[in-house]
Design a protein around this motif. Structure first.
Motif, short mmCIF file in Angstrom:
data_model
loop_
_atom_site.label_atom_id
_atom_site.label_comp_id
_atom_site.label_asym_id
_atom_site.label_seq_id
_atom_site.Cartn_x
_atom_site.Cartn_y
_atom_site.Cartn_z
N ASN A 241 -16.22 7.00 25.71
CA ASN A 241 -17.66 6.87 25.50
C ASN A 241 -18.09 5.41 25.42
O ASN A 241 -19.15 5.03 25.91
CB ASN A 241 -18.08 7.62 24.24
CG ASN A 241 -18.22 9.11 24.47
OD1 ASN A 241 -18.37 9.55 25.60
ND2 ASN A 241 -18.19 9.89 23.40
N ALA A 242 -17.26 4.57 24.79
CA ALA A 242 -17.56 3.14 24.72
C ALA A 242 -17.57 2.54 26.12
O ALA A 242 -18.45 1.74 26.48
CB ALA A 242 -16.55 2.43 23.83
N ALA A 243 -16.60 2.92 26.95
CA ALA A 243 -16.51 2.39 28.31
C ALA A 243 -17.68 2.84 29.17
O ALA A 243 -18.24 2.07 29.95
CB ALA A 243 -15.20 2.82 28.94
N LEU A 244 -18.08 4.10 29.02
CA LEU A 244 -19.13 4.66 29.87
C LEU A 244 -20.53 4.18 29.50
O LEU A 244 -21.40 4.09 30.36
CB LEU A 244 -19.07 6.19 29.82
CG LEU A 244 -17.85 6.83 30.49
CD1 LEU A 244 -17.76 8.30 30.11
CD2 LEU A 244 -17.93 6.67 32.00
N THR A 245 -20.74 3.89 28.21
CA THR A 245 -22.09 3.53 27.77
C THR A 245 -22.25 2.05 27.48
O THR A 245 -23.37 1.54 27.41
CB THR A 245 -22.46 4.29 26.48
OG1 THR A 245 -21.57 3.88 25.42
CG2 THR A 245 -22.36 5.80 26.68
N GLY A 246 -21.13 1.34 27.28
CA GLY A 246 -21.20 -0.06 26.87
C GLY A 246 -21.45 -0.23 25.39
O GLY A 246 -21.66 -1.36 24.91
N ALA A 247 -21.41 0.86 24.63
CA ALA A 247 -21.65 0.77 23.19
C ALA A 247 -20.47 0.14 22.46
O ALA A 247 -19.32 0.30 22.87
CB ALA A 247 -21.92 2.16 22.61
N HIS A 248 -20.76 -0.57 21.40
CA HIS A 248 -19.74 -1.03 20.47
C HIS A 248 -19.37 0.15 19.59
O HIS A 248 -20.21 0.70 18.87
CB HIS A 248 -20.28 -2.19 19.63
CG HIS A 248 -19.36 -2.63 18.53
ND1 HIS A 248 -19.72 -3.61 17.63
CD2 HIS A 248 -18.11 -2.25 18.16
CE1 HIS A 248 -18.74 -3.81 16.77
NE2 HIS A 248 -17.76 -2.98 17.07
N MET A 249 -18.11 0.58 19.64
CA MET A 249 -17.68 1.75 18.87
C MET A 249 -16.51 1.36 17.97
O MET A 249 -15.48 0.87 18.42
CB MET A 249 -17.34 2.91 19.80
CG MET A 249 -18.52 3.30 20.69
SD MET A 249 -18.32 4.85 21.59
CE MET A 249 -18.50 6.06 20.27
N HIS A 250 -16.71 1.59 16.69
CA HIS A 250 -15.76 1.20 15.65
C HIS A 250 -14.98 2.41 15.18
O HIS A 250 -15.57 3.47 14.92
CB HIS A 250 -16.51 0.57 14.48
CG HIS A 250 -15.65 0.09 13.37
ND1 HIS A 250 -14.97 -1.11 13.41
CD2 HIS A 250 -15.35 0.65 12.16
CE1 HIS A 250 -14.30 -1.28 12.28
NE2 HIS A 250 -14.51 -0.22 11.51
N ILE A 251 -13.66 2.27 15.09
CA ILE A 251 -12.78 3.37 14.66
C ILE A 251 -12.49 3.21 13.17
O ILE A 251 -11.90 2.21 12.74
CB ILE A 251 -11.46 3.37 15.44
CG1 ILE A 251 -11.72 3.49 16.94
CG2 ILE A 251 -10.56 4.51 14.96
CD1 ILE A 251 -10.48 3.26 17.79
N CYS A 252 -12.90 4.18 12.39
CA CYS A 252 -12.66 4.14 10.94
C CYS A 252 -11.22 4.57 10.63
O CYS A 252 -10.66 5.41 11.32
CB CYS A 252 -13.64 5.05 10.22
SG CYS A 252 -15.37 4.55 10.42
N HIS A 253 -10.66 3.97 9.59
CA HIS A 253 -9.33 4.29 9.04
C HIS A 253 -8.38 4.87 10.10
O HIS A 253 -7.98 6.03 10.04
CB HIS A 253 -9.42 5.22 7.84
CG HIS A 253 -10.28 6.43 7.99
ND1 HIS A 253 -10.16 7.32 9.02
CD2 HIS A 253 -11.27 6.91 7.20
CE1 HIS A 253 -11.03 8.30 8.87
NE2 HIS A 253 -11.73 8.06 7.76
N ILE A 254 -7.99 4.03 11.04
CA ILE A 254 -7.10 4.50 12.11
C ILE A 254 -5.77 4.96 11.56
O ILE A 254 -5.08 5.78 12.17
CB ILE A 254 -6.91 3.40 13.19
CG1 ILE A 254 -6.30 4.01 14.47
CG2 ILE A 254 -6.11 2.22 12.64
CD1 ILE A 254 -6.32 3.08 15.66
N ASN A 255 -5.40 4.51 10.36
CA ASN A 255 -4.13 4.94 9.77
C ASN A 255 -4.16 6.43 9.43
O ASN A 255 -3.29 7.19 9.87
CB ASN A 255 -3.80 4.11 8.53
CG ASN A 255 -4.95 4.01 7.54
OD1 ASN A 255 -6.12 4.06 7.88
ND2 ASN A 255 -4.61 3.82 6.26
N SER A 256 -5.15 6.88 8.67
CA SER A 256 -5.19 8.29 8.29
C SER A 256 -5.62 9.19 9.45
O SER A 256 -5.25 10.36 9.50
CB SER A 256 -6.12 8.51 7.10
OG SER A 256 -7.43 8.08 7.38
N SER A 257 -6.38 8.64 10.40
CA SER A 257 -6.77 9.44 11.57
C SER A 257 -5.60 9.65 12.52
O SER A 257 -5.55 10.66 13.24
CB SER A 257 -7.91 8.76 12.32
OG SER A 257 -9.10 8.77 11.56
#
Length: 513
Positions: A241-257
């Motif tokens: 989705n970030a690539a397709l829209t150009g949006a800045h997308m932040h991933i929360c707590h990548i450890n627990s996810s």
């Protein structure tokens, strides 16, 4: 040129005829943006840094920082607890700004109005909450800007699991956009709590973020070691989705996810960033999370195998849960917050997975702190919002609410040497400011020790700063912070909390509305 201007400013305030409001003398000043790491003297006037000098300065108030680190105040991108006790515990470990970005709230305007009436010892802000918009749409209600609105909806399943109709999606997006127009700091997408959304809905949120030039902050929809519907798939969906829209997308707590699949998901992040896709990431330094017991990820067939967890991985208060207790709370009080032990830090393999997420060069440090609770006279878990200090002995939450930033400095820097002091400070101050500064101008003056920057400053003893909160006794404040200035005023002084401190300001986007 920057260094020349800094020297000029320092010389201007160095003479005996001029006295600054506050001076911090003889500290090891670390500025992650310029790379400064040296003994310097810092002057503060009003709410700004007015000198960073090699020459000693005079001031009405003098802080002797000999043997201490002087750094930008830490910025927590992911804090659910926003009441006075939450802010105080954060301040004791050097945090000057807390932001509710992953979940967010709605209506944003109402929330900022209420926060302005409160005692705020540190800065605060929030994103527009997609989950609140979903709850409101499926329940045919108006969103209410309190954590209870989210908790009380945990017994409902439609907003969690159903794909929105065209009309429902339009209302969801309208409510979120209203939050952006009221100054929300982007879009909070707590997708792990509503994993049944449609692909088109998530794409529309990313597209909206790009159109408004803000970021999204996503708790991705799946947390699973197994496929399909695994953590890898969820991270890949966000990147697409970030690539397709150009949006800045932040991933929360990548450890627990990511659970034990962290190396694969970090590889995805690296590949996306190498392609210029605007993806950022955060983690906290604990092998346990904190979430509502009725979360969608803990339901349905096979969740125990997918998440390598049973009721014994869940902790309520000081005790691990039984299967009978888990079933009871999920049926009767699903909004109760519990601690979920997804990795065993005592196991070298589990610790190495946690370390991989925390030490990765792209990782911001964020706490995911959750408000303080206690058992009332009826045995129900309720939120503590009092003003007692120290906090009462019977309140509890996840230890990350009191220890995240101090634990980084103690464990990762001092004791185990997994990162340098300057790297740790960068991850806790400048990098979080940079996540937001393109669309929140206030953040361009935070996360730095430079002339003209906001006087959000922490002074701590690198030899003693430590976290003391545990899973059984989380209400133990960190120690080692000598001074905390928030917008030029003391929130911590001589190692003690200033109980009437209230210099925190709202962090909010300025919109045309």
């Amino acid at each position: 040129m920057r260094n020349f201007l800094t020297m000029v400013a320092a010389l201007a305030f160095a003479g005996p005829a001029f006295s600054n409001d506050i001076v911090i003398l003889n500290g090891r000043v670390i500025d992650p943006e310029t790379g400064l790491d040296a003994i310097r003297h810092v002057a503060i006037n009003d709410n700004q840094i007015t000198a960073v000098s090699e020459f000693e300065l005079e001031g009405d108030v003098v802080v002797d920082a000999t043997g201490h680190v002087v750094a930008p105040g830490f910025i927590d991108l992911h804090a659910h607890g926003m009441a006075l006790p939450d802010m105080r515990m954060q301040a004791m470990q050097g945090v000057t700004t807390i932001l509710e970005l992953e979940s967010g709230v709605l209506p944003i305007g109402d929330w900022y109005d209420e926060m302005a009436k409160a005692t705020n010892p540190i800065n605060y802000g929030a994103a527009a909450a997609w989950t609140f918009a979903r709850i409101a749409t499926f329940s045919h209600t108006a969103p209410v800007a309190t954590p209870g609105y989210f908790q009380d909806a945990q017994s409902d399943t439609e907003w969690k699991l159903d794909i929105a109709t065209k009309e429902e999606q339009a209302r969801i997006l309208s409510l979120v956009e209203q939050g952006l127009n009221e100054g929300g700091l982007g879009i909070g997408i707590n997708a792990g709590y509503a994993p049944g959304y449609g692909q088109k809905e998530y794409f529309a949120l990313a597209k909206m973020a790009a159109e408004h030039n803000v970021a999204t902050y996503t708790h991705v929809r799946y947390a699973s070691n197994l496929e399909p519907q695994g953590s890898f798939e969820a991270i890949k969906e966000l990147i697409a989705n970030a690539a397709l829209t150009g949006a800045h997308m932040h991933i929360c707590h990548i450890n627990s996810s990511s659970l034990s699949d962290i190396h694969a998901t970090l590889d995805l992040v690296e590949r996306a960033q190498a392609q210029g896709i605007n993806v950022t990431v955060e983690a906290y330094p604990y092998g346990a999370g904190n979430t509502v017991v009725g979360a969608a990820m803990f339901s349905g067939d096979g969740w125990r195998e997918r998440m390598d967890s049973t009721a014994q991985n869940f902790q309520l208060g000081t005790e691990r849960m039984t299967e009978e207790e888990l079933a009871d709370y999920q049926a009767n009080d699903p909004g109760t917050f519990i601690t979920w032990h997804f990795l065993d830090e005592a196991d070298p393999q589990g610790l190495s997975l946690l370390d991989a997420s925390v030490t990765h060069p792209s990782t911001n440090i964020a706490s995911d702190s959750v408000f303080w609770s206690y058992f009332n006279e009826h045995g129900m878990v309720v939120t503590y919002t009092g003003d007692d200090w120290p906090l009462p002995d019977n309140v509890f939450t996840h230890p990350r609410a009191a220890g995240t930033f101090a634990k980084i400095l103690r464990s990762y820097v001092r004791e185990r040497g997994l990162m340098s002091m300057s790297t740790a400070i960068n991850k806790m101050s400048l990098m979080p400011a940079q996540v937001l500064e393109d669309f929140v101008p206030q953040m361009r003056k935070k996360g730095r020790i430079q002339v003209g920057m906001d006087a959000d400053i922490v002074v701590f003893d690198p030899a003693t700063i430590s976290d003391y909160a545990t899973y059984e006794h989380a209400n133990q404040p960190a120690e080692g912070v000598q001074t905390l200035l928030v917008n030029g005023d003391f929130t911590v002084k001589d190692g003690d909390l200033v109980l009437d401190a209230s210099s925190g300001q709202a962090i909010r986007r300025v919109t045309k509305q």
